[in-house]
Design an enzyme around this catalytic site. Structure first.
Site: not given
Length: 349
Positions: A108, A130, A156, A220, A298
């Site tokens: 992440s 992002y 994302t 994503k 996840g």
């Protein structure tokens, strides 16, 4: 007779006992009434398998190339933020467990351990980001991923504004001491001061991102088949079907109900990934049967991390992998290429 307990359910119980209640709410909560969160795993149970017999399944073939990474089986780890909320080792435990299990992790952007620190402990990995309002910061994150040795970037797309998460907001009033967004600091000073979600982002910005790097870009958060078409046309090199774990938009469509139409539009031009509610090996088989090339786990691996560190992550991956292999064999499927919609009851025609 004692009540049967699935290994993942046991890790869930142990993780809840080990974790701070605010961190537990952050991990397991979702948008508004959390209907999508609850439906994500339940939807898989509604789909029935239709086995075939009389097939030699003594040597299953489950490896594949995904964007230059040789996956021994089609199970990966989805990005999850701020993992030191859940365990002292945080993302270090995750990448160690993933490597031990032979699974590729997606790190992440909001990792609580810097990607540069994780790279030496990880196997092949992808970096998640992002697109920032600050495009220079976006480029810094891309360069960070390149320098750390990431094999691709998952961006994302489905979070233009923050999800409304009542349970999370009630429990998580701020990050506890010692937990930080390590990739988003400079000299210990946070780089995010006005939020990082950009509601103005369009496909043109994705085309710009693709042009900034030679790493493959994975889109994503795609559910609509037309968005899959736009993603391919923008130069993205994989489509990632996801409803953000039910954390953004409640009552949103389930990825398993969208992946077939997405796969048909993509038509093999790029890989199709899927996450959202994967809890059992049969879920993996169903996702592949309906069009995914690989799935991502996840929350369950985070339960494993919280309960038992890297060993817990490894255990989650291997449990789902072993169930998947057993399901393939019992359905008469000797290779990934043999998995088609015909293994789903009602799709055999």
């Amino acid at each position: 007779m004692s009540q049967l307990l699935h290994p993942l359910d046991e890790l869930y119980r142990r993780a809840e006992s080990a974790m701070d209640p605010a961190a537990w709410a952050y991990l397991n909560g979702g948008a508004v009434d959390e209907l999508a969160v609850r439906r994500n795993p339940d939807r898989f149970a509604e789909i029935r398998l239709l086995p075939r017999v009389g097939v030699d399944v003594s040597a299953l073939r489950t490896s594949q190339d995904l964007l230059g990474i040789e996956l021994p089986y089609p199970i990966m780890l989805a990005p999850a933020a701020l993992q030191r909320l859940f365990a002292a080792d945080g993302e270090l435990g995750t990448v160690r467990g993933a490597k031990a299990a032979g699974a590729t992790a997606v790190i992440s952007m909001e990792s609580s351990v810097a990607t540069r620190e994780l790279a030496g402990e990880a196997g092949p990995f992808f970096q998640h980001i992002y697109v920032q309002k600050d495009r220079e910061l976006t480029l810094e994150l891309v360069r960070m991923a390149e320098e750390a040795g990431a094999r691709g970037i998952a961006v994302t797309l489905d979070n233009p504004v923050p999800g409304i998460r009542y349970r999370q907001d009630a429990g998580m009033l701020g990050l506890p001491e010692g937990v930080r967004r390590a990739n988003l600091e400079s000299g210990g000073v946070p780089r995010l001061t006005g939020g990082y979600l950009d509601p103005s982002m369009t496909w043109r910005d994705l085309e710009w991102l693709v042009a900034q790097t030679e790493l493959p870009i994975i889109g994503k958060g795609i559910l609509h088949p037309e968005d899959a078409r736009f993603a391919v046309e923008a130069g993205l090199q994989a489509v990632y079907v996801s409803n953000h774990g039910g954390r953004n938009l409640d009552t949103v469509a389930h990825p398993i109900d969208c992946v077939r139409a997405v796969s048909e539009v993509v038509a093999g031009r790029v890989p199709v990934l899927l996450d959202g509610g994967i809890r059992r090996g049969t879920d993996v088989l169903k996702a592949l049967a309906l069009g995914a090339d690989a799935v991502l786990i996840g929350r369950p691996y985070v339960w494993g991390l919280a309960a038992a560190g890297a060993a817990g992550v490894k255990s989650v991956v291997e449990t789902i992998r072993d169930e998947f292999l057993a399901a393939m064999a019992m359905c008469g499927l000797a290779s990934l290429a043999d998995i088609t919609p015909a293994v789903i009851f009602g799709e055999e025609g």
